[in-house]
Design an enzyme around this catalytic site. Structure first.
Site, PDB file in Angstrom:
ATOM      1  CG  HIS A 169      -2.035   0.972   1.178  1.00  0.00           C
ATOM      2  ND1 HIS A 169      -1.853   2.322   1.357  1.00  0.00           N
ATOM      3  CD2 HIS A 169      -3.358   0.796   0.953  1.00  0.00           C
ATOM      4  CE1 HIS A 169      -3.025   2.935   1.252  1.00  0.00           C
ATOM      5  NE2 HIS A 169      -3.958   2.035   1.000  1.00  0.00           N
ATOM      6  CD  GLU A 209     -10.273  -3.586   2.311  1.00  0.00           C
ATOM      7  OE1 GLU A 209     -10.141  -2.635   1.533  1.00  0.00           O
ATOM      8  OE2 GLU A 209      -9.469  -3.848   3.241  1.00  0.00           O
ATOM      9  CD  GLU A 235      -4.924  -1.897   3.862  1.00  0.00           C
ATOM     10  OE1 GLU A 235      -5.426  -1.153   3.027  1.00  0.00           O
ATOM     11  OE2 GLU A 235      -5.572  -2.768   4.466  1.00  0.00           O
TER      12      GLU A 235
HETATM   13 MN    MN Z   1      -7.581  -3.338   3.875  1.00  0.00          MN
END
Ligand code: MN
Length: 293
Positions: free
Chosen positions: A10, A150, A244
């Site tokens: 990310h 998500e 992430e």
């Molecule tokens: Mn996530």
């Protein structure tokens, strides 16, 4: 160590915005840390120079995926037609940006704002989500792209908190290119374990976020990643796996507050990401099916 899955990171591990200089930094560090893919959040897309970013990504040989959540005033889960229309427009713009960057995966909380809702989702709100995402999925299909739903925890959405919720929503949308996106950080809060949701989703899994329970260094918290990697191997998952992690050391206006990033979990994104790349590759390798001796 090479893996079957594209491994991503990310952009917020590197930079807090998507100005051209920041994207250049993010692409270079993604490549240097050995990742295949950079995930860019589109919360800051007004500052994104799309053609320049595409050139930087292509020259570095780094793939891209885009993610976002909506906002309370631009939210397709609302009962208010104007709010839904603003959410739909945001999704259409974001899908176009993803495609123009050369990405094929547009994912995230595409169905609601990222934040704590004060009441359950209404039936009308759910119908609005289904209707908007059916249209968006058809647009994505025309561009050879997939949408990811998500699954987020209860403090970030009231729409889908579990894999079972997400599968029901995807069934109602009814488009083949709407896939499920699992995130270990959210699973830790909402699911029974890190295995059964993976088995339940099976070949409808399209994107994965790997994050610790506190969003810091992988392995420094209590998540059972061994079981999670085994579960991914069980379903022969070959899609992207993106690391992430968030710390108050790198702040993105808006997104950091939406995600409640108040703590310093790390200062050195390069050390964090290099460690994560190794951790994920080792976990996948150890879980890979191999012939009995
Ligand atoms: Mn996530």
């Amino acid at each position: 160590m090479t893996t079957t899955n594209p491994l991503g990171v990310h952009a917020l591990v590197w930079v807090g915005d998507t100005s051209p200089a920041s994207v250049e930094t993010a692409v270079a560090r993604t490549k240097a840390a050995g990742f295949d893919l950079l995930e860019i959040s589109l919360h800051d897309s007004v500052n994104l120079d799309v053609p320049a970013a595409r050139t930087q990504l292509e020259e570095a040989g780094v793939a891209v995926a885009c993610s976002r959540g909506l906002a309370f005033d631009a939210d397709v889960s609302s009962d208010d037609p104007g709010t839904v229309a603003r959410g739909e427009k945001l999704l259409q713009q974001s899908l176009a940006i993803t495609g123009d960057l050369g990405g094929t995966h547009f994912t995230g909380a595409l169905y609601s704002a990222l934040g704590k809702y004060g009441a359950p989702l209404t039936q009308a709100g759910r119908r609005n989500i289904v209707s908007v995402l059916q249209g968006l999925a058809k647009e994505a299909q025309g561009r050879g792209m997939t949408l990811g739903l998500e699954i987020c925890n209860r403090y970030e959405t009231n729409v889908i908190n579990t894999a079972a919720d997400a599968l029901r929503l995807a069934d109602d949308i009814g488009e083949d290119n709407v896939l499920i996106h699992l995130d270990t950080y959210h699973m830790n809060i909402e699911e029974d374990d890190l295995v059964r949701p993976v088995h339940l989703v099976g070949d409808r899994l399209g994107y994965v976020h790997i994050g610790e329970n506190h969003r810091g260094y992988l392995g420094s918290g209590h998540l059972d990643f061994t079981s999670f990697f085994h579960a991914l191997a069980d379903i022969s998952y070959t899609g992207p796996i993106t690391f992430e992690s968030f710390s108050s050391a790198v702040v993105a206006r808006g997104l950091s507050n939406d995600l409640a990033i108040w703590r310093n979990l790390w200062d050195d994104g390069e050390d964090l990401a290099t460690h994560a790349r190794r951790f994920i590759a080792n976990g996948l390798a150890a879980a890979a099916p191999r012939a009995a001796a």
